[in-house]
Design an enzyme around this catalytic site. Sequence first.
Site, PDB file in Angstrom:
ATOM      1  N   GLY A   1     104.734  47.610  84.283  1.00 40.50           N
ATOM      2  CA  GLY A   1     106.076  47.762  84.844  1.00 40.50           C
ATOM      3  C   GLY A   1     106.293  49.139  85.462  1.00 40.50           C
ATOM      4  N   GLN A   2     107.506  49.352  86.000  1.00 41.53           N
ATOM      5  CA  GLN A   2     107.815  50.586  86.740  1.00 41.53           C
ATOM      6  C   GLN A   2     107.491  51.841  85.926  1.00 41.53           C
ATOM      7  OE1 GLN A   2     111.904  51.650  87.089  1.00 41.53           O
ATOM      8  NE2 GLN A   2     111.589  53.045  88.800  1.00 41.53           N
TER       9      GLN A   2
ATOM     10  N   LYS B   1     119.489  45.530  74.155  1.00 35.72           N
ATOM     11  CA  LYS B   1     119.164  46.941  73.900  1.00 35.72           C
ATOM     12  C   LYS B   1     120.048  47.507  72.787  1.00 35.72           C
ATOM     13  CE  LYS B   1     115.715  47.695  76.622  1.00 35.72           C
ATOM     14  NZ  LYS B   1     114.404  47.912  75.996  1.00 35.72           N
TER      15      LYS B   1
ATOM     16  N   TYR C   1     120.814  41.885  78.820  1.00 41.08           N
ATOM     17  CA  TYR C   1     119.886  43.017  78.682  1.00 41.08           C
ATOM     18  C   TYR C   1     120.541  44.127  77.845  1.00 41.08           C
ATOM     19  CZ  TYR C   1     117.509  47.311  80.352  1.00 41.08           C
ATOM     20  OH  TYR C   1     116.867  48.515  80.449  1.00 41.08           O
TER      21      TYR C   1
ATOM     22  N   ASP D   1      99.706  44.108  79.093  1.00 39.76           N
ATOM     23  CA  ASP D   1     100.779  43.365  79.771  1.00 39.76           C
ATOM     24  C   ASP D   1     100.287  41.933  79.933  1.00 39.76           C
ATOM     25  OD1 ASP D   1     103.087  42.670  81.341  1.00 39.76           O
ATOM     26  OD2 ASP D   1     103.244  44.764  81.933  1.00 39.76           O
TER      27      ASP D   1
HETATM   28  C1  AKB Z   1     118.642  48.432  85.087  1.00 41.94           C
HETATM   29  O1  AKB Z   1     119.240  48.742  86.126  1.00 41.94           O
HETATM   30  O2  AKB Z   1     118.775  47.344  84.514  1.00 41.94           O
HETATM   31  C2  AKB Z   1     117.746  49.463  84.450  1.00 41.94           C
HETATM   32  C3  AKB Z   1     118.452  50.241  83.401  1.00 41.94           C
HETATM   33  C4  AKB Z   1     119.524  51.182  83.772  1.00 41.94           C
HETATM   34  O3  AKB Z   1     118.149  50.090  82.239  1.00 41.94           O
HETATM   35  N1  AKB Z   1     117.216  50.344  85.439  1.00 41.94           N
END
Ligand code: AKB
Length: 316
Positions: free
Chosen positions: A11-12, A143, A139, A34
């Site tokens: 990934g990035q 987190k 997401y 990965d």
């Molecule tokens: C996103 O934009 O989802 C990510 C982040 C800020 O975690 N780059």
Amino acid sequence: MEKILITGASGQLGVVLTKALQKKYGIQNVIASDISISDNYDGVFEILDATNFDAVNYCISKNKITQVYHLVAILSAKGESNPLNTWNINMNTLFNVFESSRLNGVKKVFYPSSIAVFGEDIEYINTPQFPNLTPLTVYGMSKAAGENWANYYYKKYGLDIRSVRYPGVIGYQSLPGGGTTDYAVSIYHNAVKNERFDCFLEPSTTLPMIFMEDAIRATLELMAAPKENIKVRTSYNLSGMSFSPMQIYESIKKINPDFKITYTPDFRQEIANSWPKSIDDSQAREDWGWQPKYNLDTMSAEMMKNLKKYYNLVSV
Ligand code: AKB
């Protein structure tokens, strides 16, 4: 002797962090993993599906891993197209890594969190370290939950998990995928090629961002800090810089005055509106000495210089 495993290494962030860890610990001591390998990969690579507990556990035990950098995640924008799948992938991979790290006596785990943990009822300017977390995206929810699991594993089992809440990460070495801050990387690619850029956020949407070099250094410094200095066991606020699409455009125009931008905001605008404009990272500065080095203009200069080389556009 340290033995490092990176999940999500293609990934990035993974691509750049892998190189930095190889430099620090030696190429043979770093296993990048990965579900697929990037072309021309230099070093030890294992195909590893982190959703499979047995595969993760076997990899950690077979290679006598001492540190894991768990970078697998589906990001904020892409994650919204299939919320339950995003939750499953982000959480299952986290449980697999935390649990097999505990079972195999791994010494340290790095778990990246994000500014996506913040939601609509925060102070948007200088968002503090410990506000209510009411994220808008799956997401962000994964987190925020992951941060609490990190704290739980530390308190209950003594597993030394360390974490930062990354802002949008901007680098020339790799491309992001599926994030809300991705525009701030794509814009430089268009600018060096002198192609008009159509931005998916409104001109005045200010967000916290960080240059890749700073993001990698923050990760290495956090992981190298003495254990007793790590007071936050959920995740540290981390700040690099803050800017809007209009400001990054102005910064690029100082280098390429012909560059043009248009704006077509889409569903990502709502996500961006729920995130901080700037971050209070005083706890990270106090506990392990965090200091960013790059601002918007110094980052733009590096991005343009390196992407020109990448696209072979250097004038001789
Ligand atoms: C996103 O934009 O989802 C990510 C982040 C800020 O975690 N780059």
